[in-house]
Design a protein around this motif. Sequence first.
Motif, PDB file in Angstrom:
ATOM      1  N   ILE A 119     -24.390  11.000  -0.041  1.00  0.00           N
ATOM      2  CA  ILE A 119     -24.932  11.806  -1.133  1.00  0.00           C
ATOM      3  C   ILE A 119     -26.387  11.449  -1.392  1.00  0.00           C
ATOM      4  O   ILE A 119     -27.243  12.308  -1.553  1.00  0.00           O
ATOM      5  CB  ILE A 119     -24.102  11.589  -2.419  1.00  0.00           C
ATOM      6  CG1 ILE A 119     -22.736  12.233  -2.279  1.00  0.00           C
ATOM      7  CG2 ILE A 119     -24.815  12.152  -3.628  1.00  0.00           C
ATOM      8  CD1 ILE A 119     -21.826  11.904  -3.426  1.00  0.00           C
ATOM      9  N   THR A 125     -29.839  14.821  -4.254  1.00  0.00           N
ATOM     10  CA  THR A 125     -28.816  14.092  -4.998  1.00  0.00           C
ATOM     11  C   THR A 125     -28.921  12.583  -4.781  1.00  0.00           C
ATOM     12  O   THR A 125     -29.365  12.132  -3.733  1.00  0.00           O
ATOM     13  CB  THR A 125     -27.392  14.550  -4.585  1.00  0.00           C
ATOM     14  OG1 THR A 125     -27.305  14.558  -3.166  1.00  0.00           O
ATOM     15  CG2 THR A 125     -27.103  15.928  -5.113  1.00  0.00           C
ATOM     16  N   VAL A 138     -23.723  11.478 -10.490  1.00  0.00           N
ATOM     17  CA  VAL A 138     -24.729  11.792  -9.476  1.00  0.00           C
ATOM     18  C   VAL A 138     -25.985  12.321 -10.152  1.00  0.00           C
ATOM     19  O   VAL A 138     -25.910  13.213 -11.007  1.00  0.00           O
ATOM     20  CB  VAL A 138     -24.183  12.856  -8.491  1.00  0.00           C
ATOM     21  CG1 VAL A 138     -25.254  13.251  -7.485  1.00  0.00           C
ATOM     22  CG2 VAL A 138     -22.955  12.340  -7.774  1.00  0.00           C
ATOM     23  N   ILE A 155     -21.842  19.386  -4.035  1.00  0.00           N
ATOM     24  CA  ILE A 155     -22.412  18.089  -3.650  1.00  0.00           C
ATOM     25  C   ILE A 155     -21.561  17.318  -2.647  1.00  0.00           C
ATOM     26  O   ILE A 155     -22.076  16.826  -1.644  1.00  0.00           O
ATOM     27  CB  ILE A 155     -22.640  17.205  -4.905  1.00  0.00           C
ATOM     28  CG1 ILE A 155     -23.594  17.908  -5.864  1.00  0.00           C
ATOM     29  CG2 ILE A 155     -23.219  15.860  -4.517  1.00  0.00           C
ATOM     30  CD1 ILE A 155     -23.761  17.189  -7.176  1.00  0.00           C
ATOM     31  N   ILE A 156     -20.241  17.210  -2.910  1.00  0.00           N
ATOM     32  CA  ILE A 156     -19.486  16.248  -2.104  1.00  0.00           C
ATOM     33  C   ILE A 156     -18.457  16.836  -1.144  1.00  0.00           C
ATOM     34  O   ILE A 156     -18.066  16.162  -0.200  1.00  0.00           O
ATOM     35  CB  ILE A 156     -18.775  15.183  -2.989  1.00  0.00           C
ATOM     36  CG1 ILE A 156     -17.820  15.842  -3.971  1.00  0.00           C
ATOM     37  CG2 ILE A 156     -19.778  14.315  -3.685  1.00  0.00           C
ATOM     38  CD1 ILE A 156     -16.972  14.829  -4.718  1.00  0.00           C
TER      39      ILE A 156
END
Lengths: 168, 109
Positions: A119, A125, A138, A155-156
């Motif tokens: 990340i 991020t 984050v 994001i993940i």
Amino acid sequence: MNRLILFVLLFLFWVVLTWTAVPPGPAYLQDVGAGLAAALLVTWAVGEKSGTRLAPWLQPQRYAWAIVYFFVLAVYVIKANLDVAYRVLHPAMPIRPGIVRVKTRLRQPAARAALGNSITLCPGTLAVDIHEDGTMMVHWIYVRSLDEAEAGRMIISRFEWFLEKILE
Amino acid sequence: MTMTDQVGLVIIATGVLFDLLGCIGMVRLPDVYNRLQAGTKCVTLGVCLILTGTAVMADATPIRLKAVLCALFVLITSPTAAHALARAARVSGIRLWEKSVADQFARSK
């Protein structure tokens, strides 16, 4: 068993780093001896805490996925750098920063650590913290969603898929 | 100068360029968290590229292997260090930039 794996890995690392053991150089014995001593010392110091399981290390498909993952990550790292370049060189500096929460389904500490590092190397991020239940904080340089599930997808999710195959 | 040297130098120059961008980000961005973002990403790629260029230009296998090992080391430790710094900053109460849009940070129980 854990300690043995750690010891062997550390010693191999040393051998590559010093590169004297392979074509025996003048200080060959000293270097190998120092490497053994250092590997032993580190194994003794951290061996008890490392919760390595042997079985996953022996599954070749994990290594194959790790190699694929390396290239996927490399693309994101380059994108991330171009993203930073755009934001810092733009006269108006288009940023909209904030810390958001996302939730990961990964359970293994190593998988979570790899996720956090991935990340951080990704566009916009930065992993700040993680809780036991998988909640991650984050920092996002351009926040696009404050919703936990939606931010998680942005994001993940793309990494979880890989890391589940490699480290879970 | 051989072809390999030229390729190596181009890779190293690209690395230096990204390092420079990271530095500009460190100066221009407003708070510690945004600065860490620029610093980590650019310096990681910058250093890895410089080491890759070194590996390309090196004329001995040990140097190549060491350069690759160092690049991998930076790739793993640099984001870890950024996390440690960001977390420490937030836990000790350093505020986000005033125009930040959210702060959903919470300590674990």
